[in-house]
Write an enzyme that holds these catalytic residues in place. Structure first.
Site, PDB file in Angstrom:
ATOM      1  N   ASN A   9       0.804  -1.212   0.000  1.00 16.34           N
ATOM      2  CA  ASN A   9       0.000   0.000   0.000  1.00 16.34           C
ATOM      3  C   ASN A   9       0.844   1.273   0.000  1.00 16.34           C
ATOM      4  O   ASN A   9       0.455   2.282  -0.587  1.00 16.34           O
ATOM      5  CB  ASN A   9      -0.930   0.014   1.218  1.00 16.34           C
ATOM      6  CG  ASN A   9      -2.048  -0.981   1.088  1.00 16.34           C
ATOM      7  OD1 ASN A   9      -2.813  -0.958   0.138  1.00 16.34           O
ATOM      8  ND2 ASN A   9      -2.143  -1.901   2.046  1.00 16.34           N
ATOM      9  N   THR A  10       1.992   1.241   0.662  1.00 17.26           N
ATOM     10  CA  THR A  10       2.828   2.425   0.790  1.00 17.26           C
ATOM     11  C   THR A  10       3.952   2.463  -0.229  1.00 17.26           C
ATOM     12  O   THR A  10       4.282   3.522  -0.768  1.00 17.26           O
ATOM     13  CB  THR A  10       3.416   2.514   2.209  1.00 17.26           C
ATOM     14  OG1 THR A  10       2.350   2.520   3.156  1.00 17.26           O
ATOM     15  CG2 THR A  10       4.244   3.781   2.380  1.00 17.26           C
ATOM     16  N   ARG A  11       4.538   1.318  -0.507  1.00 18.65           N
ATOM     17  CA  ARG A  11       5.669   1.293  -1.423  1.00 18.65           C
ATOM     18  C   ARG A  11       5.774  -0.042  -2.136  1.00 18.65           C
ATOM     19  O   ARG A  11       5.111  -1.022  -1.759  1.00 18.65           O
ATOM     20  CB  ARG A  11       6.974   1.579  -0.668  1.00 18.65           C
ATOM     21  CG  ARG A  11       7.271   0.601   0.445  1.00 18.65           C
ATOM     22  CD  ARG A  11       8.552   0.959   1.172  1.00 18.65           C
ATOM     23  NE  ARG A  11       8.855  -0.006   2.213  1.00 18.65           N
ATOM     24  CZ  ARG A  11      10.069  -0.215   2.710  1.00 18.65           C
ATOM     25  NH1 ARG A  11      11.095   0.480   2.251  1.00 18.65           N
ATOM     26  NH2 ARG A  11      10.271  -1.105   3.660  1.00 18.65           N
ATOM     27  N   LYS A  13       8.426  -2.982  -3.151  1.00 24.16           N
ATOM     28  CA  LYS A  13       9.738  -3.558  -2.869  1.00 24.16           C
ATOM     29  C   LYS A  13      10.063  -4.569  -3.970  1.00 24.16           C
ATOM     30  O   LYS A  13       9.171  -5.273  -4.455  1.00 24.16           O
ATOM     31  CB  LYS A  13       9.740  -4.235  -1.496  1.00 24.16           C
ATOM     32  CG  LYS A  13       9.479  -3.274  -0.350  1.00 24.16           C
ATOM     33  CD  LYS A  13       9.256  -4.001   0.958  1.00 24.16           C
ATOM     34  CE  LYS A  13      10.517  -4.615   1.498  1.00 24.16           C
ATOM     35  NZ  LYS A  13      10.305  -5.243   2.826  1.00 24.16           N
ATOM     36  N   ASP A 103      -0.356 -10.684   0.149  1.00 24.39           N
ATOM     37  CA  ASP A 103       0.797 -10.441   1.022  1.00 24.39           C
ATOM     38  C   ASP A 103       0.726 -11.299   2.269  1.00 24.39           C
ATOM     39  O   ASP A 103       1.742 -11.848   2.721  1.00 24.39           O
ATOM     40  CB  ASP A 103       0.901  -8.957   1.381  1.00 24.39           C
ATOM     41  CG  ASP A 103      -0.377  -8.390   1.989  1.00 24.39           C
ATOM     42  OD1 ASP A 103      -1.467  -8.985   1.847  1.00 24.39           O
ATOM     43  OD2 ASP A 103      -0.298  -7.310   2.608  1.00 24.39           O
ATOM     44  N   ARG A 104      -0.484 -11.447   2.834  1.00 27.12           N
ATOM     45  CA  ARG A 104      -0.644 -12.289   4.012  1.00 27.12           C
ATOM     46  C   ARG A 104      -0.374 -13.754   3.668  1.00 27.12           C
ATOM     47  O   ARG A 104       0.294 -14.471   4.423  1.00 27.12           O
ATOM     48  CB  ARG A 104      -2.054 -12.134   4.585  1.00 27.12           C
ATOM     49  CG  ARG A 104      -2.346 -10.739   5.123  1.00 27.12           C
ATOM     50  CD  ARG A 104      -3.836 -10.530   5.389  1.00 27.12           C
ATOM     51  NE  ARG A 104      -4.352 -11.439   6.401  1.00 27.12           N
ATOM     52  CZ  ARG A 104      -5.665 -11.596   6.645  1.00 27.12           C
ATOM     53  NH1 ARG A 104      -6.569 -10.924   5.932  1.00 27.12           N
ATOM     54  NH2 ARG A 104      -6.070 -12.427   7.595  1.00 27.12           N
ATOM     55  N   THR A 126       0.398  -0.047   6.679  1.00 25.62           N
ATOM     56  CA  THR A 126      -0.824   0.750   6.574  1.00 25.62           C
ATOM     57  C   THR A 126      -1.942   0.058   7.334  1.00 25.62           C
ATOM     58  O   THR A 126      -2.725   0.686   8.057  1.00 25.62           O
ATOM     59  CB  THR A 126      -1.209   0.939   5.102  1.00 25.62           C
ATOM     60  OG1 THR A 126      -0.119   1.547   4.403  1.00 25.62           O
ATOM     61  CG2 THR A 126      -2.434   1.807   4.977  1.00 25.62           C
ATOM     62  N   THR A 177      -0.835  16.182  24.268  1.00 22.97           N
ATOM     63  CA  THR A 177      -1.683  15.542  23.261  1.00 22.97           C
ATOM     64  C   THR A 177      -0.880  14.786  22.211  1.00 22.97           C
ATOM     65  O   THR A 177      -1.280  13.689  21.796  1.00 22.97           O
ATOM     66  CB  THR A 177      -2.569  16.595  22.577  1.00 22.97           C
ATOM     67  OG1 THR A 177      -3.392  17.211  23.569  1.00 22.97           O
ATOM     68  CG2 THR A 177      -3.465  15.956  21.528  1.00 22.97           C
TER      69      THR A 177
END
Length: 246
Positions: A9-11, A13, A103-104, A126, A177
């Site tokens: 989702n982010t990159r 490889k 992926d899983r 993500t 916070t």
């Protein structure tokens, strides 16, 4: 020689693998950083692979970008692995196997091939994904939650007055916070992993290993009280096992 691709989702490889030598080259590209140009630059000097094998959890548009670069540079279109009902000794628990993230599935393939089953697998990115894998390769099921970073983004996006002037630090008891938001989200992720481990262990009938992967795995590791092993590049290693078997 084969080029292995993990479209997360982010990159993205990637690794160029020769047999039996192992990885000859590897790298990663963020989806925010003009991925087609970045991949073309990274792959320009590589020898031509005989096969390009890819696992993807992203949309068709991004898959098409990657496919175009591979076709142009190597004259080789990727073979896209879609999640099967069973492969490489792992049996998918989903009634609709293709709905389990590939992926899983590949992370379980890598763990099974490495002799780590029975085990629990946590992918920290993500999303936070959790899966239980029995010694005989049966996937018992799992859970999906937002990853710690996405939890923080969701909280900030849904509240009017929670605004941070700096990134928070993870502490046990926050007095501001920024630290409270960061600590709450990361401790929530750790607590879910540990609760899953407690419940799944009874189903597995043995004391399983906890295997941690994903881009944020190293950040979550110190918050866990369970014995844990990091497993970098588990999707790429699972792809390699699948390629050997296909």
């Amino acid at each position: 020689m084969r080029l292995l691709l993990d479209l997360g989702n982010t990159r993205l490889k990637w690794a160029l693998q020769a047999q039996p030598e192992g990885w000859l080259a590897r790298g990663a590209v963020d989806w925010q950083d003009h991925p087609a140009a970045a991949l073309a630059s990274a792959w320009a000097g590589l020898p031509r692979p005989a096969r390009v094998l890819a696992a993807s959890v992203v949309d068709a548009a991004r898959e098409a970008q990657v496919e175009a670069v591979a076709q142009r540079l190597f004259d080789c279109a990727p073979t896209w692995l879609r999640t099967p009902a069973h492969a490489c000794g792992v049996r998918n628990a989903y009634a609709e196997p293709q709905r389990l993230g590939v992926d899983r599935f590949l992370a379980m393939v890598a763990a099974h091939a490495d002799g780590h089953a029975p085990c629990l697998l946590a992918g920290v990115g993500t999303a936070l994904t959790l899966d239980a894998l029995a010694a005989d390769g049966r996937h018992l099921g799992g859970l999906i939650a937002p990853g710690p970073a996405l939890m923080q983004q969701s909280l900030l996006g849904a509240t009017a007055q929670v605004r941070l002037e700096r990134p928070g630090v993870v502490v046990e008891l926050a007095d501001n916070t920024a630290d409270a938001v960061a600590s709450g989200c990361w401790h929530a992720a750790a607590a879910l992993v540990e609760r899953f481990a407690t419940r799944a262990t009874a189903r597995l009938g043995a004391t399983p290993q906890l295997i941690l992967g994903g881009g944020d795995a190293a950040s979550l590791l110190p918050l866990l009280s369970l014995p844990t092993r990091l497993s970098p590049d588990s999707v790429l290693r699972g792809l390699a096992v699948w390629a050997d078997a296909s």
